[in-house]
Design a protein around this motif. Structure first.
Motif: not given
Length: 310
Positions: A1-7, A12-22, A24-31
């Motif tokens: 999926x095409x995702x935005x991550x906000x954390x 929050x960090x393990x979730x960001x890594x987990x989405x990449x490993x799964x 998914x395409x993380x197109x932007x991170x909001x922090x």
């Protein structure tokens, strides 16, 4: 999926890594923007900012999202399937919540509807809950009121601190949100009648109230490790308490026989009277010094029987 991550924080960090490993395409991170930290008050980037940079993901750090038309247009332009939110730190307006195709999913560190709010991990330990957990929630405009997509529980052990439980829940959250995106189960509305609130904590909340029971104080100390920490006052000076135990030796009954005032030092082993029962300080930190074991502390500091902690 095409995702935005906000954390923002370590949680929050393990979730960001987990989405990449799964995959998914993380197109932007909001922090959250960099904040002054440490003695020098130098600007320090959020842990998620550091992680996103290492992964080569573009990072956005707006001060606010409400009434921010420019940021809304950029967010909508990303055309994301979903946004995954984990301890971001900003309130998301309804326009942001509705922008992704599947909306915004929140990784919340409690078994909703119990412990809605800013301090669910500390609140669960402090209340003596037998378990905590993570919920993946479909976000709405309320405070942690959205329908629950998936949840997973974990026991709270007698030795758990907020730090140890935090790390366990962060890993559960990373695994659970990836599963939620893959399976897309039907969200289940929360029972609002069972909800309770976990307020934002401040440093002043760490002062020990010795009129409370020994059990309650012991839970508070574990709940407030590593932050905001627990402390007591002696002769106007602040002493941080790192760990305590609930004594079960035969002397405990004798020490409490005369109903000493809460906060009274009962013996030369740093046993302290509480509103109900007593506890023994195992680790303590005097002003300007490192945290130390009780015996090392007592070699350099004289606390006599009958002294009072406030």
């Amino acid at each position: 999926m095409r995702l935005i991550f906000m954390g923002s924080p370590d949680f929050s960090v393990p979730a960001l890594h987990g989405l990449i490993e799964a995959g998914h395409e993380v197109v932007a991170v909001y922090t959250q923007p960099p904040r002054p930290a440490g003695r020098g008050k130098a600007l320090r980037r959020q842990p998620v900012h550091e992680a996103a940079d290492a992964l080569g993901i573009p990072v956005r750090t707006p001060e606010k999202l409400r009434h921010n038309d420019e940021e809304l247009a950029f967010f909508q332009g990303l055309q994301a399937d979903a946004a995954v939110v984990a301890a971001y730190g900003l309130i998301l307006p309804e326009t942001i919540l509705k922008a992704p195709r599947l909306g915004c999913l929140n990784i919340h560190a409690s078994l909703l509807p119990r412990w809605r709010g800013a301090s669910p991990i500390q609140s669960a330990i402090r209340a003596g809950d037998a378990e905590s957990g993570v919920c993946i929630m479909q976000m709405d405009k309320g405070l942690d009121t959205g329908a629950v997509i998936l949840s997973e529980a974990t026991p709270i052990t007698p030795s758990d601190t907020a730090g140890s439980l935090h790390d366990r829940l962060a890993e559960i959250g990373a695994r659970l949100v990836a599963r939620a995106l893959k399976e897309q189960p039907t969200p289940v509305p929360q029972d609002d009648s069972q909800s309770c609130y976990a307020p934002r904590l401040e440093r002043k909340d760490g002062q020990i109230d010795w009129t409370r029971s020994a059990v309650e104080i012991e839970r508070q100390i574990r709940a407030f490790i590593p932050w905001p920490g627990s402390y007591t006052l002696l002769d106007g000076q602040t002493y941080r308490i790192g760990a305590v135990s609930l004594p079960d030796d035969a002397n405990t009954t004798a020490l409490m026989a005369e109903s000493p005032a809460p906060g009274t030092v009962l013996d030369d082993r740093l046993t302290i009277a509480c509103g109900t029962g007593c506890l023994r300080i195992e680790y303590i930190q005097k002003p300007g010094r490192a945290m130390m074991e009780r015996d090392a502390f007592l070699r350099g500091t004289k606390l006599t029987e009958g002294m009072r902690l406030d």
